[in-house]
Write a protein that holds these residues in place. Structure first.
Motif, PDB file in Angstrom:
ATOM      1  N   LEU A  99       0.821  -1.198   0.000  1.00 37.15           N
ATOM      2  CA  LEU A  99       0.000   0.000   0.000  1.00 37.15           C
ATOM      3  C   LEU A  99       0.865   1.261   0.000  1.00 37.15           C
ATOM      4  O   LEU A  99       0.569   2.235  -0.709  1.00 37.15           O
ATOM      5  CB  LEU A  99      -0.918  -0.007   1.227  1.00 37.15           C
ATOM      6  N   ALA A 100       1.952   1.239   0.762  1.00 29.54           N
ATOM      7  CA  ALA A 100       2.825   2.413   0.844  1.00 29.54           C
ATOM      8  C   ALA A 100       3.527   2.690  -0.484  1.00 29.54           C
ATOM      9  O   ALA A 100       3.682   3.851  -0.876  1.00 29.54           O
ATOM     10  CB  ALA A 100       3.862   2.223   1.951  1.00 29.54           C
ATOM     11  N   VAL A 101       3.942   1.641  -1.178  1.00 29.29           N
ATOM     12  CA  VAL A 101       4.601   1.853  -2.465  1.00 29.29           C
ATOM     13  C   VAL A 101       3.604   2.404  -3.479  1.00 29.29           C
ATOM     14  O   VAL A 101       3.915   3.340  -4.230  1.00 29.29           O
ATOM     15  CB  VAL A 101       5.264   0.559  -2.969  1.00 29.29           C
ATOM     16  N   TYR A 102       2.406   1.844  -3.522  1.00 28.34           N
ATOM     17  CA  TYR A 102       1.344   2.391  -4.378  1.00 28.34           C
ATOM     18  C   TYR A 102       1.141   3.881  -4.073  1.00 28.34           C
ATOM     19  O   TYR A 102       1.053   4.727  -4.974  1.00 28.34           O
ATOM     20  CB  TYR A 102       0.022   1.660  -4.116  1.00 28.34           C
ATOM     21  N   TYR A 103       1.032   4.186  -2.795  1.00 31.49           N
ATOM     22  CA  TYR A 103       0.796   5.561  -2.345  1.00 31.49           C
ATOM     23  C   TYR A 103       1.909   6.492  -2.824  1.00 31.49           C
ATOM     24  O   TYR A 103       1.637   7.580  -3.363  1.00 31.49           O
ATOM     25  CB  TYR A 103       0.709   5.568  -0.817  1.00 31.49           C
ATOM     26  N   PRO A 154       8.595   1.298   4.147  1.00 36.34           N
ATOM     27  CA  PRO A 154       7.732   1.979   3.175  1.00 36.34           C
ATOM     28  C   PRO A 154       6.691   2.915   3.789  1.00 36.34           C
ATOM     29  O   PRO A 154       6.536   4.051   3.323  1.00 36.34           O
ATOM     30  CB  PRO A 154       7.105   0.809   2.401  1.00 36.34           C
ATOM     31  N   PRO A 155       5.971   2.515   4.853  1.00 38.12           N
ATOM     32  CA  PRO A 155       5.029   3.457   5.458  1.00 38.12           C
ATOM     33  C   PRO A 155       5.715   4.695   6.043  1.00 38.12           C
ATOM     34  O   PRO A 155       5.191   5.812   5.931  1.00 38.12           O
ATOM     35  CB  PRO A 155       4.352   2.631   6.555  1.00 38.12           C
ATOM     36  N   LEU A 156       6.878   4.509   6.676  1.00 38.03           N
ATOM     37  CA  LEU A 156       7.611   5.659   7.193  1.00 38.03           C
ATOM     38  C   LEU A 156       7.980   6.616   6.071  1.00 38.03           C
ATOM     39  O   LEU A 156       7.827   7.837   6.185  1.00 38.03           O
ATOM     40  CB  LEU A 156       8.883   5.201   7.918  1.00 38.03           C
ATOM     41  N   GLU A 157       8.482   6.062   4.967  1.00 34.60           N
ATOM     42  CA  GLU A 157       8.863   6.883   3.822  1.00 34.60           C
ATOM     43  C   GLU A 157       7.662   7.621   3.247  1.00 34.60           C
ATOM     44  O   GLU A 157       7.761   8.787   2.845  1.00 34.60           O
ATOM     45  CB  GLU A 157       9.498   6.007   2.735  1.00 34.60           C
ATOM     46  N   PHE A 209      11.481  -2.067  -4.229  1.00 37.31           N
ATOM     47  CA  PHE A 209      10.051  -2.327  -4.037  1.00 37.31           C
ATOM     48  C   PHE A 209       9.754  -2.323  -2.535  1.00 37.31           C
ATOM     49  O   PHE A 209       9.866  -1.306  -1.891  1.00 37.31           O
ATOM     50  CB  PHE A 209       9.631  -3.641  -4.699  1.00 37.31           C
ATOM     51  N   PHE A 210       9.451  -3.487  -1.961  1.00 38.91           N
ATOM     52  CA  PHE A 210       9.158  -3.598  -0.531  1.00 38.91           C
ATOM     53  C   PHE A 210      10.394  -3.955   0.286  1.00 38.91           C
ATOM     54  O   PHE A 210      10.362  -3.907   1.516  1.00 38.91           O
ATOM     55  CB  PHE A 210       8.108  -4.689  -0.298  1.00 38.91           C
ATOM     56  N   GLU A 211      11.487  -4.341  -0.353  1.00 39.15           N
ATOM     57  CA  GLU A 211      12.632  -4.925   0.341  1.00 39.15           C
ATOM     58  C   GLU A 211      13.437  -3.871   1.117  1.00 39.15           C
ATOM     59  O   GLU A 211      13.352  -2.676   0.856  1.00 39.15           O
ATOM     60  CB  GLU A 211      13.518  -5.649  -0.668  1.00 39.15           C
TER      61      GLU A 211
END
Length: 303
Positions: A99-103, A154-157, A209-211
């Motif tokens: 979700l964070a990457v999409y965002y 990712p959410p922090l970013e 990506f998510f890594e």
């Protein structure tokens, strides 16, 4: 020069793929996240390259539609969180990373998701655990209460990089607790034993990506320090630079790992752009840029 041409041709291939992606509504939602050659991965690669504006507008519209109409807006932690209607059961369930990457892709493109889909930002803020991180494993919220570094970044970013106003008290707390989590874990270490959790994290990875890798964590702390006007953890950053030494050359940072390694747990069919920008041993201009920012801020803090 030849490398630049290869990447440009590969970008053009990805643009053609995104332009030809099925019109919405997308009947098979899983196609958008198909490893490693679905809509999500192509868009994320361009985003991480700083080329988000090359994503066709039609692909952006499809991604927004997926989030707006085909995504269940609740993290599935317990039975009560699951959809109950047949229509909702067909929707995509997300994890924090995805979700964070999409965002970040859509916000970087210029979409105002905080106005159009405000539940996404709230999702990140609501799922921080007491240790300062997040976890995409539901059990962490019902049993262990322990975060995952991979799930946390990712959410922090997303909050740190895509807030173009003063942070709210809740957002500031979220970011500060996230920084505390990374610092207490020395970027890559178990808080309990001090041992490195995963030595693969010492190998710079692109695209991520998510890594997670240590460079990603360092970049967050540097930007957090700047945006929140907090002291830079200089000793930790110097240690991080030392741990990256085997991948640092005079010309930049060498890629040490591929998240989609066919011999690893995430192997799968790839696409030309992903392969062109991720070759192990090659200097990555994208990772090098992040590394140079870290060194510059560290030198500034030590003078």
């Amino acid at each position: 020069m030849e490398t630049n041409k290869t990447i440009q041709y590969s970008i053009e291939d990805t643009i053609k793929f995104l332009e030809s992606y099925p019109d919405v509504p997308i009947e098979r939602i899983e196609d958008s996240r198909r490893k490693w050659d679905g809509l999500w991965w192509h868009m994320a690669t361009l985003y991480e390259m700083g080329e988000v504006k090359q994503i066709p507008e039609s692909a952006i519209a499809k991604a927004k539609y997926i989030l707006e109409a085909q995504t269940w807006p609740i993290f599935l932690k317990s039975v009560e969180d699951h959809p109950t209607t047949e229509i909702d059961n067909m929707k995509m369930d997300c994890c924090h990373c995805e979700l964070a990457v999409y965002y970040m892709i859509l916000m970087d493109y210029g979409c105002d998701l905080d106005k159009e889909l405000p539940w996404i930002r709230e999702w990140f803020l609501e799922h921080q655990l007491s240790d300062g991180g997040l976890n995409c494993e539901p059990d962490a919220y019902t049993h262990s209460n322990k975060s995952s570094i991979i799930s946390t970044l990712p959410p922090l970013e997303a909050i740190l990089w895509y807030t173009n106003r003063d942070f709210t008290e809740k957002e500031a707390f979220f970011l500060d607790q996230g920084a505390r989590y990374l610092i207490e874990h020395q970027l890559v270490c178990s808080k309990k034993t001090g041992d490195i959790i995963d030595k693969e994290w010492l190998k710079p990875c692109f695209p991520r990506f998510f890594e997670y890798d240590i460079l990603r964590g360092m970049s967050y702390l540097v930007e957090w320090s700047r945006r929140r006007n907090k002291p830079l953890p200089t000793d930790l950053l110097r240690k991080g630079i030392q741990l990256l030494d085997s991948h640092a050359e005079a010309t930049g940072i060498r890629i040490g790992r591929q998240v989609f390694d066919p011999k690893g747990p995430w192997g799968g069919h790839t696409f030309t752009l992903l392969e062109a920008v991720s070759e192990i041993g090659h200097i990555s201009p994208f990772l090098t840029k992040s590394f140079n920012v870290i060194k510059s801020q560290l030198n500034l803090a030590l003078t």
